[in-house]
Design a protein around this motif. Structure first.
Motif, PDB file in Angstrom:
ATOM      1  N   LEU A  15      48.909  36.766  30.903  1.00 55.35           N
ATOM      2  CA  LEU A  15      49.005  38.061  31.567  1.00 55.35           C
ATOM      3  C   LEU A  15      47.845  38.971  31.183  1.00 55.35           C
ATOM      4  CD1 LEU A  15      52.835  38.788  31.346  1.00 55.35           C
ATOM      5  CD2 LEU A  15      51.490  38.474  33.433  1.00 55.35           C
ATOM      6  N   THR A  16      47.453  38.907  29.915  1.00 57.25           N
ATOM      7  CA  THR A  16      46.343  39.741  29.446  1.00 57.25           C
ATOM      8  C   THR A  16      45.049  39.402  30.172  1.00 57.25           C
ATOM      9  OG1 THR A  16      47.357  39.945  27.257  1.00 57.25           O
ATOM     10  CG2 THR A  16      45.001  40.428  27.427  1.00 57.25           C
ATOM     11  N   PHE A  17      44.843  38.111  30.428  1.00 61.89           N
ATOM     12  CA  PHE A  17      43.598  37.663  31.059  1.00 61.89           C
ATOM     13  C   PHE A  17      43.814  37.257  32.515  1.00 61.89           C
ATOM     14  CE2 PHE A  17      42.771  37.185  26.559  1.00 61.89           C
ATOM     15  CZ  PHE A  17      41.439  37.564  26.429  1.00 61.89           C
ATOM     16  N   MET A  18      44.885  37.753  33.115  1.00 64.80           N
ATOM     17  CA  MET A  18      45.267  37.302  34.448  1.00 64.80           C
ATOM     18  C   MET A  18      44.141  37.509  35.462  1.00 64.80           C
ATOM     19  SD  MET A  18      48.641  38.304  36.679  1.00 64.80           S
ATOM     20  CE  MET A  18      48.249  40.064  36.596  1.00 64.80           C
ATOM     21  N   SER A  20      40.833  37.578  35.087  1.00 60.40           N
ATOM     22  CA  SER A  20      39.749  36.602  34.920  1.00 60.40           C
ATOM     23  C   SER A  20      40.212  35.194  35.268  1.00 60.40           C
ATOM     24  CB  SER A  20      39.236  36.636  33.482  1.00 60.40           C
ATOM     25  OG  SER A  20      38.629  37.881  33.189  1.00 60.40           O
ATOM     26  N   LEU A  21      41.435  34.835  34.890  1.00 60.22           N
ATOM     27  CA  LEU A  21      41.949  33.507  35.204  1.00 60.22           C
ATOM     28  C   LEU A  21      42.057  33.316  36.714  1.00 60.22           C
ATOM     29  CD1 LEU A  21      44.812  33.172  32.538  1.00 60.22           C
ATOM     30  CD2 LEU A  21      42.444  32.392  32.384  1.00 60.22           C
ATOM     31  N   ALA A  22      42.530  34.351  37.401  1.00 61.81           N
ATOM     32  CA  ALA A  22      42.663  34.264  38.858  1.00 61.81           C
ATOM     33  C   ALA A  22      41.295  34.180  39.525  1.00 61.81           C
ATOM     34  CB  ALA A  22      43.446  35.466  39.377  1.00 61.81           C
ATOM     35  N   ALA A  23      40.336  34.947  39.010  1.00 63.06           N
ATOM     36  CA  ALA A  23      38.989  34.928  39.598  1.00 63.06           C
ATOM     37  C   ALA A  23      38.347  33.554  39.430  1.00 63.06           C
ATOM     38  CB  ALA A  23      38.127  36.007  38.953  1.00 63.06           C
ATOM     39  N   CYS A  24      38.535  32.933  38.265  1.00 61.11           N
ATOM     40  CA  CYS A  24      38.001  31.585  38.041  1.00 61.11           C
ATOM     41  C   CYS A  24      38.612  30.578  39.010  1.00 61.11           C
ATOM     42  CB  CYS A  24      38.254  31.149  36.597  1.00 61.11           C
ATOM     43  SG  CYS A  24      37.143  31.886  35.378  1.00 61.11           S
ATOM     44  N   TRP A  25      39.871  30.792  39.345  1.00 60.01           N
ATOM     45  CA  TRP A  25      40.528  29.890  40.286  1.00 60.01           C
ATOM     46  C   TRP A  25      40.033  30.127  41.717  1.00 60.01           C
ATOM     47  CZ3 TRP A  25      42.929  25.504  40.653  1.00 60.01           C
ATOM     48  CH2 TRP A  25      43.593  25.190  41.842  1.00 60.01           C
ATOM     49  N   ARG A  26      39.890  31.383  42.084  1.00 61.14           N
ATOM     50  CA  ARG A  26      39.469  31.699  43.456  1.00 61.14           C
ATOM     51  C   ARG A  26      38.025  31.299  43.722  1.00 61.14           C
ATOM     52  NH1 ARG A  26      42.277  36.591  42.433  1.00 61.14           N
ATOM     53  NH2 ARG A  26      40.265  37.599  41.995  1.00 61.14           N
ATOM     54  N   GLU A  27      37.169  31.326  42.696  1.00 59.35           N
ATOM     55  CA  GLU A  27      35.763  30.964  42.902  1.00 59.35           C
ATOM     56  C   GLU A  27      35.662  29.526  43.396  1.00 59.35           C
ATOM     57  OE1 GLU A  27      31.551  30.610  40.401  1.00 59.35           O
ATOM     58  OE2 GLU A  27      33.334  31.432  39.440  1.00 59.35           O
ATOM     59  N   PRO A  28      35.040  29.296  44.548  1.00 59.33           N
ATOM     60  CA  PRO A  28      34.961  27.933  45.090  1.00 59.33           C
ATOM     61  C   PRO A  28      34.256  26.981  44.126  1.00 59.33           C
ATOM     62  CG  PRO A  28      34.360  29.554  46.750  1.00 59.33           C
ATOM     63  CD  PRO A  28      34.447  30.293  45.450  1.00 59.33           C
ATOM     64  N   LEU A 368      35.141  31.666  29.157  1.00 59.44           N
ATOM     65  CA  LEU A 368      35.785  32.947  28.845  1.00 59.44           C
ATOM     66  C   LEU A 368      36.044  32.953  27.343  1.00 59.44           C
ATOM     67  CD1 LEU A 368      38.400  33.058  31.764  1.00 59.44           C
ATOM     68  CD2 LEU A 368      36.140  34.135  31.704  1.00 59.44           C
ATOM     69  N   PRO A 369      35.062  33.333  26.530  1.00 57.84           N
ATOM     70  CA  PRO A 369      35.139  33.091  25.079  1.00 57.84           C
ATOM     71  C   PRO A 369      36.353  33.715  24.405  1.00 57.84           C
ATOM     72  CG  PRO A 369      33.312  34.562  25.618  1.00 57.84           C
ATOM     73  CD  PRO A 369      33.810  33.996  26.907  1.00 57.84           C
ATOM     74  N   ARG A 370      36.711  34.938  24.756  1.00 56.52           N
ATOM     75  CA  ARG A 370      37.854  35.578  24.099  1.00 56.52           C
ATOM     76  C   ARG A 370      39.151  34.853  24.469  1.00 56.52           C
ATOM     77  NH1 ARG A 370      39.122  40.734  25.605  1.00 56.52           N
ATOM     78  NH2 ARG A 370      40.440  40.894  23.763  1.00 56.52           N
ATOM     79  N   PHE A 371      39.288  34.520  25.741  1.00 54.18           N
ATOM     80  CA  PHE A 371      40.492  33.800  26.159  1.00 54.18           C
ATOM     81  C   PHE A 371      40.577  32.456  25.467  1.00 54.18           C
ATOM     82  CE2 PHE A 371      42.318  30.437  28.770  1.00 54.18           C
ATOM     83  CZ  PHE A 371      43.623  30.894  28.902  1.00 54.18           C
ATOM     84  N   TRP A 372      39.469  31.694  25.487  1.00 55.35           N
ATOM     85  CA  TRP A 372      39.520  30.328  24.949  1.00 55.35           C
ATOM     86  C   TRP A 372      39.757  30.339  23.436  1.00 55.35           C
ATOM     87  CZ3 TRP A 372      40.737  26.303  27.508  1.00 55.35           C
ATOM     88  CH2 TRP A 372      40.580  25.028  26.953  1.00 55.35           C
ATOM     89  N   LYS A 373      39.229  31.321  22.757  1.00 57.14           N
ATOM     90  CA  LYS A 373      39.471  31.420  21.312  1.00 57.14           C
ATOM     91  C   LYS A 373      40.956  31.635  21.034  1.00 57.14           C
ATOM     92  CE  LYS A 373      38.238  34.103  17.188  1.00 57.14           C
ATOM     93  NZ  LYS A 373      37.410  35.235  16.663  1.00 57.14           N
TER      94      LYS A 373
END
Length: 400
Positions: A15-18, A20-28, A368-373
């Protein structure tokens, strides 16, 4: 209890990174490694720039991808420079020399020759690489700027202080100040019309000088026929006290569409041979972008090919193109305008398969360094990695 606590922590993380996660998915996701070499600041200049353009064109023509498309370099075109001879008379009125002035005929001819050969793709960088009133104002108290404005040095805007090269703010003093919306609207429309006057076509792609611009500039471009904006992955709104770009908002992704209908592309890697950048670094960047299903837009500038060391830079460009074709046989060369069209229409370069897109999405999360950490600390990264192993290969690992 432990399972519930883990699920809760993972849900909070997502939820915190929702966004950015959604944008990574939408990017073709692209099916092939894609390389665009983007070179800014071409336009009016000293006469030897024509020879530089011809040398670059000959190198590009020698390298073709598997589809037969020769290597493409986009030219971010600045359409005018100060008429320094008039400015030296001290009238105080700003006067410009435009790219279609007879003085620059050899440069314009070289640009058009590369365009006809389909190795130069023409992009709007600006009617000027600065805001003219801000430049005149700065010259009143800065002797170096005045010297630049009133001598032949004005043919090379790269020699201005970097903060003054911003076009869409008043950077005559720092921090910069916003421009009147009416002036922005008129100037953006005017530069599109100027581009059409010189080249006979409207620009499809705009590259904001120094990547400082705002939504109003985009709106005016869009209304005038521009379809795509090159970004560094975010938008800067002004120059701060130190002259650095500042005021950025949320991240921008490839293929993202703005409210005005413009398509964004991300240019965040560099190839400046005069600064020591090597072909091997660009190849590593290409491979990483391909793993992520993204294009590599390499930023370079004309000074590499026109200043001292130009021959070495052109040789390094030649070496780069040979190296990437050898290492990535499925590589595609494409102009930014065509890439934006592929994204918009979900064309043949775009991967439709759900499972490959899912595999690529997991790979993108590493960027996404903060998310992946935090994902590693929570154990989510291990789960995602395991899922990735079960999925089809991403484009580059699937045959490169």
């Amino acid at each position: 209890m432990l399972a519930i606590a883990w699920v809760t922590s993972v849900a909070m993380l997502c939820l915190t990174f929702m966004r950015s996660l959604a944008a990574c998915w939408r990017e073709p996701v692209l099916k092939h490694p894609v390389l665009v070499i983007e070179s800014d600041d071409w336009g009016p200049g000293p006469s030897h720039h024509a020879q530089a353009l011809e040398s670059v064109r000959k190198v590009l023509e020698q390298h073709c991808d598997a589809s037969g498309q020769p290597a493409v370099m986009t030219l971010g075109l600045t359409l005018s420079v100060p008429d320094f001879e008039v400015m030296a008379k001290g009238t105080g009125e700003y006067q410009a020399l435009y790219l279609d002035h007879q003085r620059f005929a050899p440069i314009l001819d070289a640009i058009q020759a590369g365009s006809r050969a389909k190795v130069f793709a023409l992009q709007l960088h600006g009617a000027a690489h600065y805001w003219p009133p801000a430049l005149v104002q700065a010259a009143q108290f800065d002797s170096k700027v005045k010297t630049w404005l009133t001598t032949e040095a004005a043919l090379e805007t790269e020699k201005l202080p970097t903060y003054l090269q911003a076009r869409w703010v008043d950077a005559s003093s720092l921090p910069s100040r916003p421009l009147d919306p009416g002036l922005i609207w008129a100037a953006a429309k005017e530069e599109v019309n100027l581009f059409e006057r010189i080249f006979g076509i409207k620009p499809e792609v705009a590259v904001p000088p120094t990547f400082v611009w705002n939504e109003l500039v985009e709106d005016a471009w869009a209304m005038s026929g521009v379809r795509c904006v090159i970004t560094p992955g975010q938008r800067y709104h002004h120059r701060d006290h130190a002259g650095a770009p500042s005021g950025h908002g949320v991240s921008i992704f490839n293929g993202q569409q703005g409210k005005n209908g413009l398509i964004y592309l991300v240019r965040d890697r560099y190839f400046e041979p005069s600064k020591g950048h090597k072909a091997e670094t660009a190849l590593a960047d290409l491979k990483q972008k391909a793993i992520e299903g993204r294009p590599l837009l390499l930023e370079t500038h004309r000074f590499n090919f026109t200043d001292e060391g130009a021959q070495a830079a052109i040789a390094e460009l030649d070496r780069l193109l040979g190296l990437v074709l050898l290492a990535t046989p499925r590589l595609r060369f494409i102009a930014s305008a065509d890439l934006a069209r592929e994204y918009q229409t979900q064309g043949g370069l775009v991967e439709p398969g759900f499972f490959i897109r899912l595999s690529t999405w997991i790979t993108r999360l590493h960027a996404l360094p903060r998310f992946w950490k935090l994902a590693r600390l929570s154990g989510l990264a291990a789960v995602l990695t395991a899922i990735g192993w079960l999925l089809p290969a991403t484009p580059i690992t699937g045959g490169e």
